[in-house]
Every structure is written in structure tokens, then in C-alpha cells.
Scaffold this motif. Structure first.
Motif, PDB file in Angstrom:
ATOM      1  N   PRO A 157     -12.495  -5.577 -12.962  1.00  0.00           N
ATOM      2  CA  PRO A 157     -11.747  -5.615 -11.699  1.00  0.00           C
ATOM      3  C   PRO A 157     -10.872  -4.385 -11.498  1.00  0.00           C
ATOM      4  O   PRO A 157     -10.332  -3.815 -12.446  1.00  0.00           O
ATOM      5  N   PHE A 158     -10.785  -4.012 -10.247  1.00  0.00           N
ATOM      6  CA  PHE A 158      -9.803  -3.030  -9.792  1.00  0.00           C
ATOM      7  C   PHE A 158      -8.767  -3.792  -8.980  1.00  0.00           C
ATOM      8  O   PHE A 158      -9.113  -4.564  -8.085  1.00  0.00           O
ATOM      9  N   THR A 159      -7.486  -3.615  -9.310  1.00  0.00           N
ATOM     10  CA  THR A 159      -6.406  -4.366  -8.672  1.00  0.00           C
ATOM     11  C   THR A 159      -5.583  -3.431  -7.795  1.00  0.00           C
ATOM     12  O   THR A 159      -5.203  -2.344  -8.227  1.00  0.00           O
ATOM     13  N   PHE A 160      -5.324  -3.846  -6.570  1.00  0.00           N
ATOM     14  CA  PHE A 160      -4.453  -3.063  -5.688  1.00  0.00           C
ATOM     15  C   PHE A 160      -3.399  -3.980  -5.093  1.00  0.00           C
ATOM     16  O   PHE A 160      -3.629  -5.172  -4.850  1.00  0.00           O
ATOM     17  N   THR A 161      -2.226  -3.418  -4.909  1.00  0.00           N
ATOM     18  CA  THR A 161      -1.068  -4.177  -4.425  1.00  0.00           C
ATOM     19  C   THR A 161      -0.438  -3.565  -3.184  1.00  0.00           C
ATOM     20  O   THR A 161       0.451  -4.180  -2.591  1.00  0.00           O
ATOM     21  N   THR A 162      -0.857  -2.375  -2.812  1.00  0.00           N
ATOM     22  CA  THR A 162      -0.265  -1.685  -1.665  1.00  0.00           C
ATOM     23  C   THR A 162      -1.365  -1.206  -0.729  1.00  0.00           C
ATOM     24  O   THR A 162      -2.549  -1.168  -1.091  1.00  0.00           O
ATOM     25  N   PHE A 163      -0.946  -0.817   0.473  1.00  0.00           N
ATOM     26  CA  PHE A 163      -1.871  -0.332   1.486  1.00  0.00           C
ATOM     27  C   PHE A 163      -1.447   1.068   1.909  1.00  0.00           C
ATOM     28  O   PHE A 163      -0.285   1.451   1.755  1.00  0.00           O
ATOM     29  N   ASN A 164      -2.414   1.814   2.446  1.00  0.00           N
ATOM     30  CA  ASN A 164      -2.100   3.187   2.839  1.00  0.00           C
ATOM     31  C   ASN A 164      -1.666   3.308   4.297  1.00  0.00           C
ATOM     32  O   ASN A 164      -1.257   4.375   4.734  1.00  0.00           O
ATOM     33  N   LYS A 165      -1.765   2.216   5.046  1.00  0.00           N
ATOM     34  CA  LYS A 165      -1.334   2.230   6.445  1.00  0.00           C
ATOM     35  C   LYS A 165      -0.567   0.948   6.744  1.00  0.00           C
ATOM     36  O   LYS A 165      -0.795  -0.077   6.095  1.00  0.00           O
ATOM     37  N   PRO A 166       0.324   0.985   7.733  1.00  0.00           N
ATOM     38  CA  PRO A 166       1.121  -0.212   8.035  1.00  0.00           C
ATOM     39  C   PRO A 166       0.241  -1.392   8.445  1.00  0.00           C
ATOM     40  O   PRO A 166      -0.778  -1.227   9.131  1.00  0.00           O
ATOM     41  N   LEU A 167       0.654  -2.589   8.029  1.00  0.00           N
ATOM     42  CA  LEU A 167      -0.059  -3.810   8.393  1.00  0.00           C
ATOM     43  C   LEU A 167       0.454  -4.388   9.708  1.00  0.00           C
ATOM     44  O   LEU A 167      -0.321  -4.940  10.486  1.00  0.00           O
ATOM     45  N   PHE A 168       1.767  -4.274   9.928  1.00  0.00           N
ATOM     46  CA  PHE A 168       2.392  -4.824  11.132  1.00  0.00           C
ATOM     47  C   PHE A 168       3.297  -3.759  11.740  1.00  0.00           C
ATOM     48  O   PHE A 168       3.827  -2.898  11.021  1.00  0.00           O
TER      49      PHE A 168
END
Length: 711
Positions: free
Chosen positions: A572-583
């Protein structure tokens, strides 16, 4: 020469010693206390909701208890005591008169300037001899002077005179600071003398023995063995060993819940009589709930047998854990408090259980471990309705909404995708369901959940058109966060589905690092302009888990599995953040395309390799994704042929095809390749009409022969 030891009788120096020791302890603790924690839970936003569970006070109490357990309270008390000690020592230093030892100075004794020559020195000495010579001086009774005082002063005058005139005495003064040569020195100890006098020496030795022989080894040993007995999942090694022995290839979700109670950590919670106190009451409550409806807490007959076969602390922990998953009220603050205290321990143990499952590589057990994590965070039984994650929805209400004849549970996405009138009718217009305000709260929470919808999955090799044997492959996931129930979702922009390779010389981008400064070339010219500032990773909201007594940031796990063998193919590769705003600022979803990448080595043989891609969120039930993907590995010779073909068929920069090619290659003009093209064109016919541009300028350079079928 001799050595004398002097003690701080007047208390002049020991405040400096205590001040130094206090500062060495207090200042580092202050930095550790004020330093922002690196944990994701400390900086993530929260989902807005006014819902409070019935045991809100107990849940918040567990959060405060965890804060104290992490030694923040102890550190705070230590820092306050340290600064109080520092303030006291500074006060003592300010009010205590310091006695400065006088340095032997012949010029000061003779009362002459340091620039005096030998003539002035002789004259001054003769003048003083007439006054202070023992044969001429007389004691001054008003000053309580004696003959001995006069003789001592005359000796000092003589030494001062010789130190400035006699060569040998002067050398002693220059070298040792005294006309008599090397003197005995005194060592000052910043402690009052009474500590070692009047029989107190044995107590001082006892204190030193306790500090150096007992306290210091105890602190160092506790720290060392505390770090050595923990795994990287922050559980005890003994607990990890117990979990390893509990692993079975045919274990069920209920069996995983039972296995999680073998940890040694429960001994700190259920100490002494707590292991037996209230056990019968908890089991009775669990059994009554199970007999009323087994689906309410997911307690099957096999799970009931495991509970009855357990004993001691493990039996109590298992009963409390089932009560927590079933949201069973135990009608007692102590038992309910223990119920909420075992849940975070079970989640920590489940992380170790997940690591063990990954080591074995069985897909069924890996998925079971991830699903138990979802159940623990949301406080729902295994295989329960995902609607229980929404506020005010109980198992009975969930069954009413789903209907008595429903074979499968409704996910939150399916429930929110129903037309508004139908959804409201199911949730509010039936007996014993939600009230209008409760329904509105549940819908408001559902529209804030970060459901990750996959848009495209493909494989690629950086800088290549195809995937070759044993190459470093990137699996690229393109997804958007679309909360359940969101209306007017915009269509996908095809350009957002492309993955642009970094420049060949951009080492930072190739290695996944962020460059401090970059320049991007515009499409319609060769001028450089500063690139837009790089976006920082953005965190999703904390998991909406009102019954879980911890703040938890969602984590998404992606892995590839062999569907035929039921084995994990790529870890598995785990990610916890995003590179662009969600809201956006108003709380509305942005529908930004998010890009995630995981790397692995391609197989060494040419062929097509079908995989099943699993995308799982550890915090929400029913929001997993699954997709069949095919990795096509080509021969390395084919990649070379394609490169040569690209060099011949490269479109002109000023054509529409050239503009599209430059756009897909990162908006970089082909100016760097112009000299090579011009040279090649000169070797060929000079006519522009004879240049071959058969290459597909609009081809997708990021998709490397990957077939994806979404289930």
C-alpha cells in the motif's frame, strides 16, 4: 603550595548554580511544550455539526486524559516550577551583596600610577617609610590599630617596592601574580558550609548516592527500555507477538475484534479489581442487545463463543469493545468510561494487526484489517449499515430507511443520491425515524464527508511512452473529492486527466522534491516568467467520528492485488494530504482534480498483467473504491523505436499540433530542440513541404497502454 576549600557562607554563589541547573531543564522543556506537534490531528479542520452523543462528557474526558497521559500536564507543571525557581534565584542574586576578592597589586599598595618610573617609585617608598616604618610608626588607638597591624602593612609595602624594583621578585610577580612566587589557591564551592559540618556529611553522601546511583539510572533505563519495547506502531512488543500468534488465514471480522483484545496495554486500563468489576453487567447488556437483534452489534454465534471462552482482563476488554462497537449504554459512568478507553487501544493494536496482514499478503485479511479500523473509528459493528456514521441514525432507523427486504446496506453515497423528496420521506415520514431537524443535521454532515471519486488510473514511466521490463513504474490516480449528495457536479476536464512529465533536468521534480525556485516558459514565446508559488499540501477535515474519543485524520491506502491468487501484488501507498483545496471559503466543494502517485518496479517479462486496485479510507465505512487495471509491459526495443519515430515525426512549433504537443509536455516550447531539427532538416530536402509530421500530436503521452474497467 596547598589547596583550600571554601564554602559559600554568605550565599553569594549558590543561586548562580541553582539558576544554571534550572535553566538547563526548563528552557528545553519550554521549547518542547510550545513547539507545535507534527501530528496531522493538530492542524486539520473539523466537520461542522451540532450533534453531541449521549456520552459526550465521557468522550471529552478521555481526550483530556490522553493529553495528560502524553505528559503535557507534567511538562507544564515542571516548566512552571522551573521558572518559579529561576525567578527566586534572580531575586537572591539581586539582593545579595557580592564580596569580590581583592587582587594583590603593588601599584595600588604604594598608591602610585602604573606609568611611574623607578625614580618616582623610590621617592614614594621613602616617603611611606618615614610614616609606616615600625621604628617610627605609632598605633592609632582611635582606629584600634596594633603593632602587628603596622608590621603587616610595612611588609606589604616592602613586597610592593621589591616587586617593582628587584628583578627576581618582579619576575615572581609577573609569572605568579605575587612577589613570593606560586601561592596556594582556594576552590570555592557554591554550597553553604553547614551542609558538611556538624555531622551532615553522611546525608550529603546519601543524596548524591540517590541522585547518581538510583534516580539517574532509573530515568535513563526507563527511557531506553521504554523505546526498545515498543514497535513502530507504538504498541508493546509483547502485544505484537500476541497478535502474530492470533493471525489465521480464515479469520473473520469478529475474529479480528477478538484478536485485538490480546494486547498487554489493557492491563494499564483494567488494573486490579477493574478486570472483574461490572463484567457480568457488560456481558448481560451485550447479550441482550444480541438477542434483540444480532445485526445491531454484529455479534455472531462464533463471536459469542470467543467471548465466553476468554477470561481475566481479555474477557473484560472484549466485552467492553463489543459494547463500544454496538454503542450499548452500560448505565454506569465507570463502565462507560472504560468502554471508551479501550477503543483507542484497539485501534492502535489494529495498526499492528494490519502490518502483520500486509506481511502475509492475503487480500481478504488486509481488507478485514482496514474495515475494522473503519468500524473502530465510527463505533459501528462489522458489516453494519454505513448510515450509522450519520448523526441521530440508530440501527433501527437504518433498517427502516433501507427497508425490511433489503439484502445490502445503503451507503451514504447511495442514500444521498436519492431524490430529495424520496430521501426525506424514507428518513422522516415513517414511524420511529428522524425528526426534521435531526434529518437536516444528518444531511449537512453527509455533504461534508470527503468521498474520493476515482476518475482515471493509469501506469507510466517518466520520460517514456511505454512501460518496459523492470522499469520504475508510476501508478497515477486522478480523483476528485465529491461529498455525497452534491448537486451540479461539473464534468471532468480532459486536460486535468493528463500527467505532465517534469523537465529532464528537473531533479527535484523527478525525485518528488519541491524546488525552491522554478521558471516556466510560455507557450507563445521563449521568455521566462516566474512560476506560480507551489501549493502546500492541504489536509482534509478530521474524521467525523463523534463516538471515538480521539481526533483522527483520515488516511487513504492504495494497493494492487492479484485477483486470481487473492494476494497483494504491490504494497500500500498511504496519503493523508491533497495538493489542491477540497472546499472553498464558503464550504462548497471545489471539484479540483487531485493527483496521487505510487511507484514500484515493473515485472521483468513482457506481457499484460491484470491487477485489482483497492482504494480504502481508514475512517469511513462504505467509501472504498475498487478498479480492475492492466499493466502492459513492452519490450525495451519497442521503446527505442518509438523514440526514433518521435524524433522524425515531431510537429512544428508554430502549428496547432506543435502547440498541443508543447501543452502536454508541460507548456515548454521546443526551442531547445530547434538546432537539432534545423540540422536534420538541412540534411534532408530544403523544401518545407517534404517534412514528415505523421506523428499524432494529440496523443496521450501519459497513458501507457493501460486498460481500466471500473467496477
Amino acid at each position: 603550595m596547598s589547596t583550600d576549600y571554601t564554602y559559600d557562607e554568605q550565599g553569594q554563589f549558590f543561586p548562580y548554580f541553582i539558576l544554571t541547573i534550572s535553566a538547563l531543564v526548563t528552557v528545553p522543556l519550554t521549547f518542547s511544550l510550545l513547539k507545535p506537534t507534527k501530528e496531522l490531528e493538530s492542524t486539520a479542520p473539523k466537520i461542522k455539526s451540532d450533534f453531541k452523543p449521549p456520552d459526550e462528557n465521557l468522550i471529552q474526558g478521555q481526550k483530556r486524559k490522553q493529553w495528560r497521559r502524553e505528559r503535557r500536564l507534567k511538562r507544564f507543571i515542571t516548566v512552571v516550577a522551573g521558572y518559579a525557581t529561576i525567578a527566586l534565584m534572580l531575586y537572591l542574586i539581586a539582593v545579595t551583596k557580592t564580596t569580590v576578592p581583592k587582587i594583590w597589586d603593588p601599584y595600588d599598595i604604594l598608591a602610585i600610577s602604573r606609568s611611574s618610573d623607578e625614580k618616582k617609585i623610590n621617592k614614594r617608598y621613602r616617603d611611606l617609610s618615614r610614616i609606616y616604618h615600625p621604628d617610627k610608626a605609632r598605633p592609632d588607638e582611635s582606629k584600634n590599630q596594633t603593632i602587628e597591624d603596622i608590621n603587616e602593612y610595612w611588609v606589604e609595602l616592602s613586597k610592593a617596592y621589591k616587586a617593582l624594583t628587584d628583578e627576581e621578585v618582579r619576575n615572581n610577580f609577573i609569572q605568579f601574580g605575587h612577589p613570593d612566587g606560586k601561592q596556594s589557591y582556594s576552590i570555592g564551592i557554591a554550597l553553604p558550609k553547614f551542609i558538611i559540618t556538624e555531622g551532615n556529611g553522611k546525608y550529603v553522601l546519601l543524596v548524591y548516592g540517590l541522585l547518581l546511583g538510583v534516580l539517574l539510572p532509573y530515568i535513563v533505563g526507563k527511557w531506553w527500555y521504554g523505546t526498545q519495547r515498543m514497535t513502530k506502531e507504538k504498541i508493546l512488543l509483547a502485544s505484537a507477538g500476541n497478535l502474530f500468534r492470533e493471525y489465521k488465514e480464515d479469520i473473520t471480522d469478529g475474529g479480528v475484534v477478538n484478536a485485538l483484545t490480546c494486547g498487554e496495554e489493557y492491563k494499564d486500563v483494567l488494573t486490579g479489581s477493574k478486570a472483574e468489576t461490572g463484567l457480568g453487567k457488560v456481558e448481560k447488556k451485550v447479550s441482550e442487545s444480541s438477542s434483540f437483534s444480532q445485526k445491531r452489534i454484529g455479534l455472531e454465534a462464533l463471536d459469542q463463543q470467543m467471548l465466553e471462552k476468554s477470561d481475566g482482563i481479555r474477557r473484560k476488554a472484549l466485552a467492553l469493545l463489543w459494547a463500544y462497537l454496538g454503542r450499548v449504554s452500560l448505565d454506569g459512568s465507570t463502565l462507560d468510561d472504560e468502554k471508551y478507553e479501550v477503543a483507542p487501544l484497539a485501534l492502535a493494536l489494529n495498526e499492528s494487526w494490519t502490518a502483520i496482514s500486509l506481511a502475509y499478503g492475503n487480500v481478504a485479511q488486509i481488507l478485514s484489517a482496514y474495515h475494522i479500523s473503519q468500524d473502530l473509528i465510527q463505533a459501528v459493528p462489522p458489516h453494519a449499515s454505513p448510515l450509522l456514521q450519520l448523526p441521530y441514525i440508530t440501527p433501527a432507523i437504518a433498517r427502516t430507511i433501507e427497508g425490511p427486504s433489503a439484502r445490502d446496506h445503503l451507503t451514504v453515497q447511495e442514500f444521498m443520491s436519492l431524490p430529495e423528496y424520496k430521501r426525506r420521506k424514507l428518513a422522516t415520514d415513517q414511524p420511529n425515524v428522524l425528526e426534521i431537524e435531526q434529518y437536516n443535521t444528518a444531511v449537512a454532515v453527509a455533504r461534508q464527508l470527503p468521498f474520493l471519486q476515482l476518475e482515471k488510473v493509469f501506469f507510466k514511466v517518466v520520460g517514456e511512452r511505454v512501460v518496459t521490463q523492470s522499469s520504475l513504474v508510476q501508478m497515477v490516480l486522478k480523483a476528485r473529492v465529491i461529498p455525497p449528495g452534491t448537486a451540479n457536479v461539473p464534468p471532468v476536464n480532459e486536460l486535468d486527466l493528463e500527467d505532465v512529465d517534469p523537465d529532464e533536468g528537473d531533479v527535484d521534480a523527478l525525485l518528488g522534491r519541491s524546488a525552491k525556485s522554478k521558471k516556466a516558459k510560455v507557450l507563445d514565446g521563449n521568455e521566462d516568467k516566474p512560476a506560480a508559488p507551489e501549493e502546500k499540501p492541504l489536509q482534509p477535515p478530521l474524521a467525523y467520528a463523534p463516538f471515538f474519543p480521539r481526533d483522527h485524520s483520515p488516511r487513504w491506502h492504495v494497493f494492487l492485488a492479484d485477483g486470481k491468487l487473492g494476494k497483494m501484488a504491490v504494497p500500500p501507498f498511504t496519503f493523508t494530504t491533497f495538493n489542491k483545496p477540497l472546499f472553498d471559503d464558503a464550504g462548497n466543494p471545489t471539484f479540483n482534480m487531485q493527483t496521487f502517485k505510487m511507484q514500484f518496479q515493473a515485472p521483468p517479462q513482457v506481457g499484460k498483467y491484470p491487477f485489482t486496485m483497492h482504494l480504502i479510507c481508514d475512517s469511513y465505512v462504505g467509501m472504498d473504491s475498487k478498479m480492475d487495471v492492466v499493466l502492459e509491459v513492452e519490450d525495451g526495443a519497442k521503446a527505442i523505436d518509438m523514440v526514433e519515430e518521435d524524433e522524425i515525426s515531431e510537429p512544428e512549433e508554430d502549428s496547432l499540433a506543435g502547440q498541443m504537443s508543447a501543452l502536454k509536455s508541460g507548456g515548454i516550447s521546443s526551442g531547445s530542440q530547434q538546432p537539432r531539427r534545423k540540422k536534420r532538416m538541412q540534411e534532408m530536402e530544403p523544401s518545407d513541404d517534404e517534412s514528415d509530421t505523421e506523428g499524432d500530436a494529440g496523443s496521450d503521452t501519459s497513458d501507457t497502454n493501460t486498460d481500466t474497467d471500473e467496477e
